[in-house]
Design an enzyme around this catalytic site. Structure first.
Site, PDB file in Angstrom:
ATOM      1  CG  ASP A 170      -2.150   0.700   1.174  1.00 29.58           C
ATOM      2  OD1 ASP A 170      -2.179   1.710   0.462  1.00 29.58           O
ATOM      3  OD2 ASP A 170      -3.126   0.280   1.830  1.00 29.58           O
ATOM      4  CG  ASP A 272      -4.042   5.772   1.091  1.00 37.42           C
ATOM      5  OD1 ASP A 272      -4.949   5.026   1.471  1.00 37.42           O
ATOM      6  OD2 ASP A 272      -3.828   6.901   1.571  1.00 37.42           O
ATOM      7  CD  GLU A 329      -8.704   5.091  -1.008  1.00 36.96           C
ATOM      8  OE1 GLU A 329      -9.599   4.918  -0.187  1.00 36.96           O
ATOM      9  OE2 GLU A 329      -7.660   5.732  -0.731  1.00 36.96           O
ATOM     10  CG  HIS A 403      -8.660  -0.558   5.084  1.00 36.14           C
ATOM     11  ND1 HIS A 403      -8.385  -0.621   3.737  1.00 36.14           N
ATOM     12  CD2 HIS A 403      -8.240   0.660   5.481  1.00 36.14           C
ATOM     13  CE1 HIS A 403      -7.816   0.495   3.352  1.00 36.14           C
ATOM     14  NE2 HIS A 403      -7.707   1.298   4.391  1.00 36.14           N
ATOM     15  CG  ASP A 404     -10.825   3.060   4.227  1.00 39.24           C
ATOM     16  OD1 ASP A 404     -10.239   3.011   5.319  1.00 39.24           O
ATOM     17  OD2 ASP A 404     -10.264   3.363   3.165  1.00 39.24           O
TER      18      ASP A 404
HETATM   19  C1  GLC Z   1      -7.315   5.900   2.394  1.00 40.02           C
HETATM   20  C2  GLC Z   1      -7.216   4.683   3.273  1.00 40.02           C
HETATM   21  C3  GLC Z   1      -7.746   5.021   4.626  1.00 40.02           C
HETATM   22  C4  GLC Z   1      -6.909   6.128   5.205  1.00 40.02           C
HETATM   23  C5  GLC Z   1      -6.869   7.324   4.271  1.00 40.02           C
HETATM   24  C6  GLC Z   1      -5.802   8.278   4.660  1.00 40.02           C
HETATM   25  O1  GLC Z   1      -8.623   6.257   2.142  1.00 40.02           O
HETATM   26  O2  GLC Z   1      -7.879   3.603   2.690  1.00 40.02           O
HETATM   27  O3  GLC Z   1      -7.757   3.921   5.483  1.00 40.02           O
HETATM   28  O4  GLC Z   1      -7.426   6.508   6.439  1.00 40.02           O
HETATM   29  O5  GLC Z   1      -6.592   6.941   2.943  1.00 40.02           O
HETATM   30  O6  GLC Z   1      -4.553   7.742   4.350  1.00 40.02           O
END
Ligand code: GLC
Length: 624
Positions: A170, A272, A329, A403-404
């Site tokens: 990641d 990310d 993402e 995980h979010d």
């Molecule tokens: C992304 C991750 C999340 C994190 C955010 C800030 O959305 O998936 O878990 O809190 O970025 O890095």
């Protein structure tokens, strides 16, 4: 209408604008992406009307560089496998400190092998103060001691490799931790080598923050630094200052990080929060969307023009000559934007877009305002994504959890859905849809949302901030907690359940987040012994994918688009054709059986299925 108890029929021969795509649902055709050109050499699109005239979707004819139609062998390894997300902190603790670690993961690789997994996405395990559970990286080149050492990582990569599994790292590149040495140097004054590595701006005349932007986790997106006499920008927490991608030295430093991990032998990267890396030329106030006069930063900075230039540079520097894949993402990228983002001419191999994940929220920043949605609307989002991915020669990452996000059983099924049947129905969707399936740890066991009574029970800082935001906006305690129960990120982060021993076999110590109290039944050891378990259904579907290459690389054609209970589609290639029918409602559903006339049932959640009818939450796969 029964997909959600409160759902209304939204579409009945009405036009709905979904992410720039005009969808005519309930009529005889589905029209996608008006006015968008498809001038991509590797893919030809052809319109096809389905036999029942209920829906028409395009079918792609993909060709390789020589112009020949793509066969299964032309596809890349990561297009034909299954990916699995591990929340490192919660997977398996090998040393009794209550925190999952790399050696724990290595010890459980056989579970993943058994599931047919070929790529493991690890949430960040680099050195981090853990303000956001690792998404605040202090050192990209070292492993956080809580998770192990670099030798442990090397061993994990090696042991996974022996099982044909690649590790996916990641990369959190929108921001670092405020404890990262780069930031320490940058904030030390206005005249150092890294003074321009982050986004610094002067206060307004009255000394207040440069703009009224609100961070994604709540509160101002700017934090004042005494020493510099300036504010720095953070899309997320103050402990996560945003990097300045406009500075070529920053981009070079990030490419070096990625190269380091490529050399270690990883199989890919998840990028990310990547849609936030480019900031607008000028920092201007936005129209407030909250009582405190702030505006969510997403509206001001997501997907800023010019972002793709940075990402093209990254792609050619990092990926050229490798067989790794990238998945971005991409919150803020809609289905109609996909052609710029994926495929040979795009910037990533796949992107996670969130149209379907945000379907129940009017404003994803406010968990108290939910909206009604219908199954045709849900299906239209997938079909639009498939269309726009295929037209670029790109690829789709199929996911219902990460995980979010909340657990998919709670998120997408009607209240009162039987947990096991519901998990199997959703698993069928994830594992038969076109694209690389991404399974979130615990999804294969049928995990559901936690329902803890107080906000104090929740660990996640964003969940706590969402709760506070709701209270500040005038919602009641009960309303704010309802939002937390429905959307808290903790639900996807509780420890993995390995067996029925104390703490579900996750740790011999005290787990950092409580193990969910259903672990005696929902755990790997028990489910593997139960032929009707969710886990064994996943294993069966995974086996079916291996045996039927058309499930991996075949075309996707949606059937019965306007059907309000059934999600149905075919997957077809020169290797064969299968038809998938999933009843996502709690009522029996009927359909025109001509699509499976003469077809043989390959797999069904309820034994032999009666053609033309599906029991509540029944899923069945036929070979045509
Ligand atoms: C992304 C991750 C999340 C994190 C955010 C800030 O959305 O998936 O878990 O809190 O970025 O890095």
């Amino acid at each position: 209408m029964e997909l959600k108890k409160h759902m209304k029929k939204l579409l009945s021969c009405t036009a709905l604008l979904v992410s720039g795509a005009l969808v005519l649902a309930g009529c005889s055709s589905l029209v996608l992406n008006i006015g968008e050109s498809a001038a991509v050499p590797t893919t030809e699109l052809s319109e096809k009307k389905s036999e029942d005239n209920a829906v028409s979707v395009s079918e792609a004819v993909e060709t390789n560089e020589d112009g020949a139609t793509l066969g299964h062998d032309d596809y890349k390894w990561w297009q034909k496998t299954i990916a699995y997300e591990i929340y490192v902190k919660s997977f398996k603790d090998s040393d009794g400190d209550g925190i999952g670690d790399l050696n724990g993961i290595t010890s459980e690789l056989d579970h993943l092998k058994n599931l047919g997994v070929g790529a493991i996405w690890l949430t960040p395990c680099y050195v981090s103060p853990q303000a956001d559970n690792g998404y605040d990286i202090a050192d990209y080149y070292n492993i956080d001691p809580a998770y192990g050492t670099m030798e442990d990582m090397d061993r994990l990569i090696d042991e996974a490799g022996k099982r044909d599994i690649r590790i996916v790292m990641d990369l959190v590149f929108n921001h670092t931790s405020s404890k990262n040495a780069w930031f320490t140097e940058s904030r030390s004054g206005k005249d150092n080598d890294k003074s321009d590595w982050y986004i610094w701006a002067d206060p307004k005349e009255d000394g207040s923050a440069p703009t009224n932007w609100r961070s994604i986790f709540g509160g101002s997106a700017w934090t004042y630094d005494e020493k510099r006499g300036q504010y720095y920008l953070h899309t997320f927490l103050p402990e996560q200052p945003d990097l300045n991608w406009a500075n070529p030295e920053v981009r070079k430093a990030l490419i070096d990080v990625a190269d380091f991990w490529v050399k270690k032998g990883v199989g890919g990267f998840r990028l990310d929060a990547i849609t936030y890396i480019k900031k607008p030329e000028k920092f201007l106030d936005g129209t407030p969307d909250a009582n405190d006069g702030t505006v969510g930063i997403h509206a001001m900075t997501a997907n800023t023009k010019g972002i793709l230039d940075y990402l093209h540079e990254f792609k050619s520097a990092v990926q050229t000559g490798t067989d790794i894949f990238t998945v971005g993402e991409a919150n803020g990228v809609s289905a109609s934007d996909l052609p710029n983002w994926v495929g040979p001419d795009g910037v990533f191999d796949m992107v996670f877009e969130f149209g379907h994940m945000n379907i129940s929220l009017s404003d994803e920043m406010n968990w108290c305002v939910t909206r009604e949605w219908s199954l045709p609307e849900f299906k239209a989002l997938f079909t639009a994504s498939q269309e726009n991915t295929i037209r670029t020669g790109g690829w789709y990452p199929m996911f219902l959890e990460n995980h979010d996000q909340p657990r998919s059983i709670n998120h997408f099924l009607p209240e009162g859905a039987d947990r096991i049947s519901g998990a199997k129905a959703l698993a069928t969707l994830v594992l038969t849809m076109r694209g690389t399936p991404f399974i979130m740890e615990g999804e294969e066991l049928g995990f559901v949302n936690v329902n803890w009574p107080s906000i104090e029970d929740y660990n996640d800082i964003s969940t706590r901030n969402h709760y506070k935001f709701a209270i500040d906006e005038g919602y009641s305690e009960a309303e704010a907690m309802k939002g937390v129960h429905d959307f808290a990120r903790d639900s996807s982060r509780t420890p993995m359940q390995w067996d029925s021993s104390s703490n579900a076999g996750f740790t011999t110590g005290t787990p950092w987040l409580p193990v969910y109290d259903d672990y005696a039944k929902y755990n790997v050891a028990s489910e593997i012994e139960d032929k009707d378990s969710v886990l064994n259904w996943y294993i069966a579907l995974s086996g079916l994918r291996r045996e039927h290459p058309e499930l991996q690389t075949g075309d996707y054609t949606e059937l019965f688009h306007e059907h309000e209970q059934i999600f149905a589609f075919t997957r077809e290639s020169e290797d064969g054709k299968v038809t998938i029918l999933i009843n996502l409602s709690l009522e029996e559903a009927s359909y025109d059986p001509s699509c499976v006339e003469g077809a043989k049932q390959l797999l069904g959640t309820n034994g032999e299925s009666k053609k033309g009818t599906l029991a509540p939450l029944e899923a069945v796969v036929y070979e045509n």
